[in-house]
Design a protein around this motif. Structure first.
Motif, short mmCIF file in Angstrom:
data_model
loop_
_atom_site.label_atom_id
_atom_site.label_comp_id
_atom_site.label_asym_id
_atom_site.label_seq_id
_atom_site.Cartn_x
_atom_site.Cartn_y
_atom_site.Cartn_z
N VAL A 62 0.88 -1.17 0.00
CA VAL A 62 0.00 0.00 0.00
C VAL A 62 0.91 1.22 0.00
O VAL A 62 1.47 1.59 1.02
CB VAL A 62 -0.94 0.01 1.23
CG1 VAL A 62 -1.78 1.27 1.25
CG2 VAL A 62 -1.81 -1.23 1.25
N ASP A 63 1.07 1.81 -1.16
CA ASP A 63 1.93 2.98 -1.34
C ASP A 63 1.03 4.21 -1.41
O ASP A 63 0.25 4.35 -2.36
CB ASP A 63 2.74 2.83 -2.62
CG ASP A 63 3.70 3.99 -2.85
OD1 ASP A 63 3.40 5.14 -2.44
OD2 ASP A 63 4.75 3.74 -3.48
N PRO A 64 1.11 5.10 -0.43
CA PRO A 64 0.23 6.28 -0.41
C PRO A 64 0.31 7.11 -1.70
O PRO A 64 -0.70 7.62 -2.17
CB PRO A 64 0.72 7.09 0.79
CG PRO A 64 1.39 6.10 1.67
CD PRO A 64 1.98 5.06 0.76
N ARG A 65 1.50 7.22 -2.30
CA ARG A 65 1.63 7.98 -3.55
C ARG A 65 0.86 7.31 -4.68
O ARG A 65 0.21 7.98 -5.49
CB ARG A 65 3.09 8.17 -3.92
CG ARG A 65 3.84 9.11 -2.95
CD ARG A 65 5.30 9.04 -3.18
NE ARG A 65 5.66 7.63 -2.90
CZ ARG A 65 6.84 7.11 -2.98
NH1 ARG A 65 7.84 7.84 -3.39
NH2 ARG A 65 7.08 5.86 -2.69
N GLU A 66 0.94 5.99 -4.75
CA GLU A 66 0.23 5.26 -5.80
C GLU A 66 -1.28 5.34 -5.59
O GLU A 66 -2.04 5.47 -6.55
CB GLU A 66 0.69 3.81 -5.86
CG GLU A 66 2.09 3.65 -6.41
CD GLU A 66 2.55 2.22 -6.45
OE1 GLU A 66 1.72 1.29 -6.35
OE2 GLU A 66 3.78 2.02 -6.59
N ILE A 67 -1.72 5.28 -4.34
CA ILE A 67 -3.15 5.40 -4.03
C ILE A 67 -3.64 6.79 -4.43
O ILE A 67 -4.69 6.95 -5.06
CB ILE A 67 -3.44 5.13 -2.54
CG1 ILE A 67 -3.01 3.72 -2.14
CG2 ILE A 67 -4.91 5.40 -2.21
CD1 ILE A 67 -3.85 2.61 -2.67
#
Length: 186
Positions: free
Chosen positions: A105-110
């Protein structure tokens, strides 16, 4: 930018599943299922944890082929098959049905996914929801409170030192006694 929407059924005592993962206590009738279908059909995608994805993939791809399936079940089978899905898993090797596997779970990707989506994204799975909440990425909490006290079970959110303030946006009571409590992140 689209929102991340957690839609989760819970017991009055805050459990999403019984102690052994059982879900048979949920009161999902045609009225509630039609409501879910309307909301989910408007989404751009589903973000699921591995357990939720596998439960869904074990049933929904062929649910509409059962002659006993109700019209809402038939409709959701189509919605589920066609909807783009991202499953978050470190162990899953393969996923079908329009599904991408994400290892972390990558916040930037989300955030990039939210920015590029035409409409909201549905979050499924308590482990994934807890991680997204910890990262302050969930924009809406739609909790469907079933008139059942399980006594023991798996809580929706584990204990945490992170506080999330919410604003009540909507309530609705269904014929089954299930109550929607829809909250937006403050």
């Amino acid at each position: 930018m689209s929102d991340l929407v957690l839609m989760m059924s819970v017991s009055i005592d805050g459990c999403f599943a019984g102690p052994d993962g059982e879900l048979g206590w949920q009161l999902i009738n045609d009225e509630l299922h039609e409501h879910f279908n309307r909301r989910l059909a408007a989404m751009s995608g589903f973000l699921d944890g591995r357990v939720t994805y596998q439960l869904m993939a074990d049933y929904w791809p062929t649910a509409d082929q059962d002659p006993a399936s109700t019209p809402p079940v038939v409709e959701f089978a189509r919605i589920w098959r066609e909807m783009p899905k991202t499953v978050f898993s470190r162990t899953l090797d393969h996923a079908d049905w329009n599904t991408t596997i994400a290892r972390t779970v990558d916040p930037r990707e989300i955030t990039a996914l939210k920015s590029s989506s035409a409409s909201d994204l549905a979050v499924g799975g308590a482990v994934l929801a807890a991680e997204l909440r910890r990262l302050d990425l969930i924009d809406e909490y739609s909790l469907y409170v079933h008139p059942v006290v399980l006594g023991r079970g798996r809580p929706l959110f584990p204990p945490s030192d992170t506080r999330t303030d919410l604003v009540l946006a909507e309530t609705r009571t269904f014929d089954s006694g299930v109550m929607l409590l829809r909250y937006l992140r403050r």
